[in-house]
Scaffold this motif. Sequence first.
Motif, PDB file in Angstrom:
ATOM      1  N   PHE A  87       1.032  -1.096   0.041  1.00 13.00           N
ATOM      2  CA  PHE A  87      -0.206   0.006  -0.243  1.00 13.00           C
ATOM      3  C   PHE A  87       0.962   1.508   0.128  1.00 13.00           C
ATOM      4  N   TRP A  88       1.859   1.187   0.583  1.00 14.80           N
ATOM      5  CA  TRP A  88       2.729   2.085   0.557  1.00 14.80           C
ATOM      6  C   TRP A  88       4.135   1.903   0.876  1.00 14.80           C
ATOM      7  N   GLY A  89       4.431   1.471  -0.348  1.00 17.21           N
ATOM      8  CA  GLY A  89       6.094   0.838  -0.800  1.00 17.21           C
ATOM      9  C   GLY A  89       6.992   0.477   0.124  1.00 17.21           C
ATOM     10  N   PHE A  90       8.105   1.025  -0.282  1.00 22.59           N
ATOM     11  CA  PHE A  90       9.425   0.412   0.311  1.00 22.59           C
ATOM     12  C   PHE A  90      10.070   1.085   1.141  1.00 22.59           C
ATOM     13  N   VAL A  91      10.405   0.426   1.901  1.00 28.33           N
ATOM     14  CA  VAL A  91      11.568   0.225   3.686  1.00 28.33           C
ATOM     15  C   VAL A  91      12.525   0.925   3.108  1.00 28.33           C
ATOM     16  N   ASP A  92      13.254   2.543   3.287  1.00 29.29           N
ATOM     17  CA  ASP A  92      14.792   2.290   3.023  1.00 29.29           C
ATOM     18  C   ASP A  92      15.584   2.042   4.135  1.00 29.29           C
ATOM     19  N   LYS A  93      16.909   1.019   3.595  1.00 27.51           N
ATOM     20  CA  LYS A  93      17.654   1.059   4.503  1.00 27.51           C
ATOM     21  C   LYS A  93      18.088   1.887   6.103  1.00 27.51           C
ATOM     22  N   SER A  94      18.081   2.899   5.689  1.00 28.67           N
ATOM     23  CA  SER A  94      18.387   3.619   6.539  1.00 28.67           C
ATOM     24  C   SER A  94      17.632   4.127   7.761  1.00 28.67           C
ATOM     25  N   ALA A  95      15.803   3.347   7.680  1.00 31.22           N
ATOM     26  CA  ALA A  95      14.998   3.787   8.046  1.00 31.22           C
ATOM     27  C   ALA A  95      14.900   2.728   9.130  1.00 31.22           C
ATOM     28  N   ILE A  96      15.609   1.472   8.592  1.00 30.46           N
ATOM     29  CA  ILE A  96      15.885   0.797   9.701  1.00 30.46           C
ATOM     30  C   ILE A  96      16.352   0.703  11.225  1.00 30.46           C
ATOM     31  N   LYS A  97      15.802  -0.225  12.740  1.00 30.67           N
ATOM     32  CA  LYS A  97      15.644   0.700  13.340  1.00 30.67           C
ATOM     33  C   LYS A  97      16.722  -0.299  14.111  1.00 30.67           C
ATOM     34  N   ALA A  98      15.702  -1.833  14.345  1.00 30.56           N
ATOM     35  CA  ALA A  98      16.716  -2.749  14.953  1.00 30.56           C
ATOM     36  C   ALA A  98      15.387  -4.405  14.114  1.00 30.56           C
ATOM     37  N   LYS A  99      16.356  -5.245  14.735  1.00 21.49           N
ATOM     38  CA  LYS A  99      15.592  -6.591  13.942  1.00 21.49           C
ATOM     39  C   LYS A  99      15.155  -7.158  15.343  1.00 21.49           C
ATOM     40  N   ALA A 100      13.678  -7.195  15.453  1.00 21.71           N
ATOM     41  CA  ALA A 100      13.205  -8.454  16.389  1.00 21.71           C
ATOM     42  C   ALA A 100      13.830  -9.434  16.700  1.00 21.71           C
ATOM     43  N   TRP A 101      13.892  -9.486  18.077  1.00 20.87           N
ATOM     44  CA  TRP A 101      14.560 -10.676  19.273  1.00 20.87           C
ATOM     45  C   TRP A 101      14.180 -11.860  19.380  1.00 20.87           C
ATOM     46  N   ARG A 102      12.976 -11.320  21.167  1.00 27.69           N
ATOM     47  CA  ARG A 102      12.654 -11.853  21.853  1.00 27.69           C
ATOM     48  C   ARG A 102      11.515 -11.264  22.354  1.00 27.69           C
ATOM     49  N   ILE A 103      10.004 -12.181  22.832  1.00 29.35           N
ATOM     50  CA  ILE A 103       8.842 -11.960  23.981  1.00 29.35           C
ATOM     51  C   ILE A 103       9.637 -11.601  25.048  1.00 29.35           C
ATOM     52  N   TYR A 104       9.618 -10.258  25.767  1.00 26.95           N
ATOM     53  CA  TYR A 104       9.901 -10.613  27.083  1.00 26.95           C
ATOM     54  C   TYR A 104       8.445 -10.508  28.098  1.00 26.95           C
ATOM     55  N   TRP A 105       7.683 -10.350  26.841  1.00 28.52           N
ATOM     56  CA  TRP A 105       6.255 -10.006  27.969  1.00 28.52           C
ATOM     57  C   TRP A 105       5.380 -10.137  27.362  1.00 28.52           C
ATOM     58  N   SER A 106       4.038 -10.580  27.768  1.00 26.91           N
ATOM     59  CA  SER A 106       2.817 -10.455  26.772  1.00 26.91           C
ATOM     60  C   SER A 106       2.019 -10.577  27.908  1.00 26.91           C
ATOM     61  N   TRP A 107       1.522 -10.056  27.378  1.00 24.56           N
ATOM     62  CA  TRP A 107      -0.781 -10.164  28.329  1.00 24.56           C
ATOM     63  C   TRP A 107      -1.698  -9.801  27.276  1.00 24.56           C
ATOM     64  N   GLY A 108      -2.962 -10.108  27.699  1.00 22.70           N
ATOM     65  CA  GLY A 108      -3.828  -9.426  27.594  1.00 22.70           C
ATOM     66  C   GLY A 108      -4.955  -8.524  27.721  1.00 22.70           C
ATOM     67  N   LEU A 133      -4.766  -7.399  32.559  1.00 26.40           N
ATOM     68  CA  LEU A 133      -3.933  -7.866  34.197  1.00 26.40           C
ATOM     69  C   LEU A 133      -5.108  -9.332  34.059  1.00 26.40           C
ATOM     70  N   ASP A 134      -5.470 -10.244  34.342  1.00 24.78           N
ATOM     71  CA  ASP A 134      -5.669 -11.466  33.967  1.00 24.78           C
ATOM     72  C   ASP A 134      -5.744 -12.423  32.864  1.00 24.78           C
ATOM     73  N   ASP A 135      -4.645 -12.260  31.729  1.00 21.44           N
ATOM     74  CA  ASP A 135      -4.885 -12.453  30.850  1.00 21.44           C
ATOM     75  C   ASP A 135      -2.801 -12.545  31.070  1.00 21.44           C
ATOM     76  N   ILE A 136      -1.964 -13.119  31.475  1.00 22.52           N
ATOM     77  CA  ILE A 136      -0.949 -12.985  31.111  1.00 22.52           C
ATOM     78  C   ILE A 136      -0.505 -14.243  30.563  1.00 22.52           C
ATOM     79  N   ARG A 137       0.133 -14.174  28.910  1.00 22.56           N
ATOM     80  CA  ARG A 137       0.456 -15.586  28.480  1.00 22.56           C
ATOM     81  C   ARG A 137       1.512 -15.569  28.788  1.00 22.56           C
ATOM     82  N   TRP A 138       1.880 -16.995  29.844  1.00 17.82           N
ATOM     83  CA  TRP A 138       3.364 -17.502  30.324  1.00 17.82           C
ATOM     84  C   TRP A 138       4.002 -18.423  29.844  1.00 17.82           C
ATOM     85  N   SER A 139       3.327 -18.756  28.343  1.00 15.44           N
ATOM     86  CA  SER A 139       4.023 -19.707  27.283  1.00 15.44           C
ATOM     87  C   SER A 139       5.172 -19.331  26.457  1.00 15.44           C
ATOM     88  N   ARG A 140       4.877 -17.712  26.139  1.00 13.76           N
ATOM     89  CA  ARG A 140       4.700 -17.178  25.018  1.00 13.76           C
ATOM     90  C   ARG A 140       6.229 -16.109  25.451  1.00 13.76           C
TER      91      ARG A 140
END
Length: 208
Positions: free
Chosen positions: A172-193, A195-202
Amino acid sequence: MKPIPLQRRPRGKKPLWREYAEALAVALVLALVIRTFVVQAFKIPSESMLETLLVGDHLLASKFAYGIKLPFTDTYLYKGDEPARGDIIIFRYPNDPSVDYIKRIIGVPGDVIEVRDKQLYRNGQPVRESYIRHTDPTGREPLRDNYAPVTVPPGKYFVMGDNRDNSLDSRFWGFVDKSAIKAKAWRIYWSWGGLDDIRWSRIGKKLL
């Protein structure tokens, strides 16, 4: 007659407030260095990367995966890997650089990208993608489901969300320039939907 040893004046002990201020200053500098050069935390606000990433996932992204630049320059202190197909990246949204987006790299410079009836083709070959999701399998929309072949220019990348029917991306909006890349996603350190929905397995899950 023995010489009388010189007596040194005892140094005054630092006030407690000063010790705390110095410790806080060191901690802030370390946090700034880590955030600038090592890792940064991000929160997933939308469904565009389902099921790979859920709303409420908090992840760490590697800022040195693609190299480290001197702040405010294009000079590398350390040159890392080139962004590759399949990498999940955080980047500045081309239409509003103040906003960060997260998508998956589908095409690198020189690749020819096409979508036909929702099927992704790269360099004329269908691409098998185990991570994608379609919520509108029978729908047919321009750009989203049928995208004419384009060649990724030098220094640019074609990105798409894993939730293909619900993602605003390079279709829809075209390409991403290399200079615009900030980081590579690595690992989930916390996940919840909520207060009563903590996704421990993630928690601790490595992103692929």
